[in-house]
Design a protein around this motif. Structure first.
Motif, PDB file in Angstrom:
ATOM      1  N   TRP A   7       9.538  11.889  -1.310  1.00 27.13           N
ATOM      2  CA  TRP A   7       9.315  10.515  -0.853  1.00 27.13           C
ATOM      3  C   TRP A   7       9.928   9.486  -1.787  1.00 27.13           C
ATOM      4  N   GLN A   8       9.981   9.769  -3.081  1.00 24.61           N
ATOM      5  CA  GLN A   8      10.531   8.808  -4.035  1.00 24.61           C
ATOM      6  C   GLN A   8      12.036   8.966  -4.245  1.00 24.61           C
ATOM      7  N   GLY A  35       2.488   5.373  -7.092  1.00 20.34           N
ATOM      8  CA  GLY A  35       1.310   5.437  -7.961  1.00 20.34           C
ATOM      9  C   GLY A  35       0.705   6.827  -8.060  1.00 20.34           C
ATOM     10  N   GLY A  36       1.316   7.793  -7.381  1.00 17.46           N
ATOM     11  CA  GLY A  36       0.817   9.161  -7.457  1.00 17.46           C
ATOM     12  C   GLY A  36      -0.461   9.392  -6.684  1.00 17.46           C
ATOM     13  N   HIS A  37      -0.649   8.685  -5.552  1.00 14.43           N
ATOM     14  CA  HIS A  37      -1.870   8.819  -4.784  1.00 14.43           C
ATOM     15  C   HIS A  37      -1.685   9.630  -3.501  1.00 14.43           C
ATOM     16  N   LEU A  38      -0.573  10.348  -3.404  1.00 14.68           N
ATOM     17  CA  LEU A  38      -0.360  11.187  -2.226  1.00 14.68           C
ATOM     18  C   LEU A  38      -1.202  12.458  -2.321  1.00 14.68           C
ATOM     19  N   GLY A  39      -1.523  12.978  -1.148  1.00 14.93           N
ATOM     20  CA  GLY A  39      -2.311  14.197  -1.109  1.00 14.93           C
ATOM     21  C   GLY A  39      -1.505  15.416  -1.516  1.00 14.93           C
ATOM     22  N   VAL A  40      -2.222  16.520  -1.718  1.00 14.98           N
ATOM     23  CA  VAL A  40      -1.564  17.771  -2.098  1.00 14.98           C
ATOM     24  C   VAL A  40      -0.664  18.231  -0.951  1.00 14.98           C
ATOM     25  N   GLY A  41       0.552  18.600  -1.274  1.00 15.74           N
ATOM     26  CA  GLY A  41       1.488  19.075  -0.254  1.00 15.74           C
ATOM     27  C   GLY A  41       2.314  17.978   0.390  1.00 15.74           C
ATOM     28  N   GLU A  42       2.007  16.706   0.091  1.00  9.61           N
ATOM     29  CA  GLU A  42       2.776  15.598   0.652  1.00  9.61           C
ATOM     30  C   GLU A  42       3.997  15.357  -0.231  1.00  9.61           C
ATOM     31  N   THR A  43       4.960  16.226  -0.093  1.00 14.73           N
ATOM     32  CA  THR A  43       6.122  16.166  -0.987  1.00 14.73           C
ATOM     33  C   THR A  43       7.254  15.307  -0.448  1.00 14.73           C
ATOM     34  N   GLY A  44       7.423  15.246   0.861  1.00 16.02           N
ATOM     35  CA  GLY A  44       8.527  14.461   1.413  1.00 16.02           C
ATOM     36  C   GLY A  44       8.874  14.876   2.818  1.00 16.02           C
ATOM     37  N   LEU A  45      10.170  14.754   3.153  1.00 16.63           N
ATOM     38  CA  LEU A  45      10.653  15.050   4.496  1.00 16.63           C
ATOM     39  C   LEU A  45      11.823  16.011   4.433  1.00 16.63           C
ATOM     40  N   TRP A  63       0.837  -1.203   0.000  1.00 18.21           N
ATOM     41  CA  TRP A  63       0.000   0.000   0.000  1.00 18.21           C
ATOM     42  C   TRP A  63       0.868   1.248   0.000  1.00 18.21           C
ATOM     43  N   LEU A  64       1.939   1.262   0.788  1.00 19.58           N
ATOM     44  CA  LEU A  64       2.843   2.410   0.825  1.00 19.58           C
ATOM     45  C   LEU A  64       3.485   2.635  -0.546  1.00 19.58           C
ATOM     46  N   ARG A  65       3.872   1.554  -1.178  1.00 16.76           N
ATOM     47  CA  ARG A  65       4.472   1.666  -2.515  1.00 16.76           C
ATOM     48  C   ARG A  65       3.460   2.199  -3.513  1.00 16.76           C
ATOM     49  N   TRP A  66       2.240   1.680  -3.438  1.00 14.29           N
ATOM     50  CA  TRP A  66       1.168   2.150  -4.320  1.00 14.29           C
ATOM     51  C   TRP A  66       0.873   3.624  -4.076  1.00 14.29           C
ATOM     52  N   LYS A  67       0.883   4.010  -2.832  1.00 10.33           N
ATOM     53  CA  LYS A  67       0.570   5.391  -2.461  1.00 10.33           C
ATOM     54  C   LYS A  67       1.617   6.358  -3.001  1.00 10.33           C
ATOM     55  N   VAL A  68       2.877   6.004  -2.862  1.00  5.95           N
ATOM     56  CA  VAL A  68       3.958   6.907  -3.254  1.00  5.95           C
ATOM     57  C   VAL A  68       4.224   6.855  -4.748  1.00  5.95           C
ATOM     58  N   ILE A  91      10.857   4.331   2.079  1.00  7.86           N
ATOM     59  CA  ILE A  91      11.298   3.029   2.573  1.00  7.86           C
ATOM     60  C   ILE A  91      12.200   3.201   3.798  1.00  7.86           C
ATOM     61  N   VAL A  92      13.137   4.126   3.717  1.00 11.72           N
ATOM     62  CA  VAL A  92      14.055   4.381   4.841  1.00 11.72           C
ATOM     63  C   VAL A  92      13.280   4.835   6.068  1.00 11.72           C
ATOM     64  N   TRP A  93      12.323   5.759   5.859  1.00 12.52           N
ATOM     65  CA  TRP A  93      11.537   6.278   6.975  1.00 12.52           C
ATOM     66  C   TRP A  93      10.710   5.171   7.636  1.00 12.52           C
ATOM     67  N   TYR A  94      10.129   4.304   6.807  1.00 10.74           N
ATOM     68  CA  TYR A  94       9.327   3.202   7.341  1.00 10.74           C
ATOM     69  C   TYR A  94      10.196   2.245   8.161  1.00 10.74           C
ATOM     70  N   PHE A  95      11.348   1.857   7.631  1.00  7.50           N
ATOM     71  CA  PHE A  95      12.203   0.912   8.346  1.00  7.50           C
ATOM     72  C   PHE A  95      12.755   1.505   9.637  1.00  7.50           C
ATOM     73  N   LEU A  96      13.111   2.787   9.617  1.00  4.75           N
ATOM     74  CA  LEU A  96      13.589   3.432  10.837  1.00  4.75           C
ATOM     75  C   LEU A  96      12.505   3.452  11.909  1.00  4.75           C
ATOM     76  N   CYS A  97      11.286   3.822  11.512  1.00  3.23           N
ATOM     77  CA  CYS A  97      10.165   3.850  12.458  1.00  3.23           C
ATOM     78  C   CYS A  97       9.836   2.441  12.953  1.00  3.23           C
TER      79      CYS A  97
END
Length: 299
Positions: free
Chosen positions: A259-260, A239-249, A232-237, A271-277
């Motif tokens: 994010w990509q 696949g272009g399904h992120l919300g407006v303003g969700e550019t990254g960190l 789902w995270l891969r699809w979200k990032v 991926i890095v953020w998910y594994f760290l968390c």
């Protein structure tokens, strides 16, 4: 010699191997031996310690065990009687129930989603129905934190519940014992003991498979949740399904990254953020709930 003292004495792998050699050459403690009978297999210091501690006592023409029955029992407990124990007590092989096998098949089917776009989109669309309210209420980085905590809790509890820690520890102790005995035999140049230990290692080659089955059983159930989340995270990032303003960190040293964008080698930021968390949450959960996910190192 008290049983506790003998057990403590035989905790030393080199001394345990020395006692094993004497036990075998004395016909299981029924015959007397002299130093000349064993000088090729153990040092004079080891022979002297056995006499000094009372494990060996003087007989008519040589030395014998003061309590051969107790010595035999202790050696058997440590897996040193190849004649009677065949390299140590047999560890019952791990068997999977039908639902474990079904979970394994399901995990493989989900795993195909990494390469098959149709499977990935189907899984991600279903996940999105459940996660849409969360993504609407929170920024994406916080959604990843929540998912990491949920999967971390799920995987930690499952690993603790489904892992047979006693069997895993038994496998590890037996392998470590063989390793220590092999090193001790090499140090004193005992080729006969080395050959015997290598035979035991060949007989216990199935231990690696047994350990793998023990470790993989909880992993199958863990993948049933973590794979759909990751897809789902891969699809979200991607696949272009992120919300407006969700550019990254904004990352220390790296600055603002999407994010990509690759952040750690070829690994994208999400991926890095998910594994760290995920790693951080697992550590906190284990400490907070005092959950054991690996066998104790103590005997």
């Amino acid at each position: 010699m008290p049983a506790e003292q003998l057990e403590s004495f035989l905790d030393n792998p080199a001394m345990r191997e020395a006692v094993s050699v004497i036990f075998e050459r004395s016909n299981e403690g029924s015959e007397e031996l002299q130093w000349a009978d064993v000088e090729d297999a153990l040092s004079s210091g080891q022979w002297g310690r056995l006499i000094e501690t009372g494990i060996l006592v003087s007989g008519g023409t040589g030395f014998t065990f003061a309590n051969p029955e107790r010595v035999e029992q202790t050696l058997a407990e440590h897996g040193h009687l190849t004649d009677t124990t065949e390299g140590g007590a047999e560890i019952e092989s791990e068997s999977w129930a039908w639902y474990d096998k079904a979970a394994g098949v399901a995990a493989l089917a989900l795993f195909a989603g990494y390469w098959n776009t149709g499977i990935r989109d189907m899984i991600a669309s279903f996940d999105n129905v459940l996660l849409a309210p969360v993504t609407d209420a929170l920024p994406f980085y916080a959604v990843i934190i929540i998912l990491a905590i949920v999967t971390g809790l799920y995987s930690t509890v499952l690993q603790s519940r489904l892992m047979d820690h006693e069997k895993m520890q038994a496998y590890q102790e037996r392998m470590n014992d063989l390793k220590e005995r092999k090193e001790a035999a090499k140090e004193r140049g005992d080729d006969e003991a080395l050959e015997r230990i290598q035979e035991e290692q060949m007989e216990q080659a199935g231990d690696q498979l047994g350990m793998f089955k023990l470790q993989f059983r909880p992993m199958v159930w863990i993948m049933l949740i973590t794979i759909p989340v990751f897809l789902w995270l891969r699809w979200k990032v991607r696949g272009g399904h992120l919300g407006v303003g969700e550019t990254g960190l904004i990352v220390p040293l790296a600055g603002a990254v999407s994010w990509q964008e690759p952040l750690l080698g070829p690994m994208s930021t999400w991926i890095v953020w998910y594994f760290l968390c995920s790693m951080a949450s697992r550590q906190i959960i284990q400490k907070t709930l005092n959950i054991q996910t690996s066998p104790s190192s103590s005997s």
